[in-house]
Motif scaffolding. Structure first.
Motif, PDB file in Angstrom:
ATOM      1  N   THR A  18       0.950  -1.245   0.019  1.00 42.97           N
ATOM      2  CA  THR A  18      -0.067   0.033   0.015  1.00 42.97           C
ATOM      3  C   THR A  18       0.838   1.383  -0.025  1.00 42.97           C
ATOM      4  N   GLU A  22      -4.651   5.219   4.496  1.00 43.72           N
ATOM      5  CA  GLU A  22      -5.824   4.963   4.206  1.00 43.72           C
ATOM      6  C   GLU A  22      -6.254   3.931   3.158  1.00 43.72           C
ATOM      7  N   GLU A  23      -5.216   3.629   2.410  1.00 44.58           N
ATOM      8  CA  GLU A  23      -5.215   2.528   1.317  1.00 44.58           C
ATOM      9  C   GLU A  23      -5.201   1.175   2.057  1.00 44.58           C
ATOM     10  N   LYS A  25      -5.825   0.768   5.250  1.00 47.80           N
ATOM     11  CA  LYS A  25      -7.132   0.611   5.918  1.00 47.80           C
ATOM     12  C   LYS A  25      -8.317   0.223   5.176  1.00 47.80           C
ATOM     13  N   THR A  26      -8.237   0.566   3.948  1.00 48.80           N
ATOM     14  CA  THR A  26      -9.466   0.302   3.060  1.00 48.80           C
ATOM     15  C   THR A  26      -9.280  -1.342   2.683  1.00 48.80           C
ATOM     16  N   VAL A  27      -7.978  -1.642   2.521  1.00 48.44           N
ATOM     17  CA  VAL A  27      -7.835  -3.312   2.188  1.00 48.44           C
ATOM     18  C   VAL A  27      -8.243  -4.099   3.148  1.00 48.44           C
ATOM     19  N   GLU A  29     -10.177  -3.202   5.597  1.00 46.68           N
ATOM     20  CA  GLU A  29     -12.051  -3.391   5.990  1.00 46.68           C
ATOM     21  C   GLU A  29     -12.499  -4.333   4.969  1.00 46.68           C
ATOM     22  N   GLU A  30     -12.061  -4.124   3.682  1.00 47.06           N
ATOM     23  CA  GLU A  30     -12.660  -5.040   2.667  1.00 47.06           C
ATOM     24  C   GLU A  30     -12.459  -6.526   2.907  1.00 47.06           C
TER      25      GLU A  30
END
Length: 59
Positions: A18, A22-23, A25-27, A29-30
């Motif tokens: 990453t 934020e990137e 965190k998104t990964v 969370e997904e």
């Protein structure tokens, strides 16, 4: 929690590079959504954890 941590580690050892918090965190969370909603388990009667939980709460 230990199963989740192990699965997360194995999955991201190969895949994750990453460029920002934020990137990342998104990964993560997904992956949590996938892990709970879509990943089926033989030990849960071939249901995802969320399906299993809903089935047994309704009973």
């Amino acid at each position: 929690m230990e199963n989740f941590s192990g699965a997360l580690s194995k999955r991201f050892t190969i895949v994750v590079l990453t460029h920002s918090y934020e990137e990342l965190k998104t990964v993560i969370e997904e992956y949590i959504v996938y892990y709970n909603e879509y990943r089926i388990k033989e030990s849960l009667g071939w249901l995802s954890p969320a399906q299993y939980r809903r089935k047994h709460l309704a009973a």
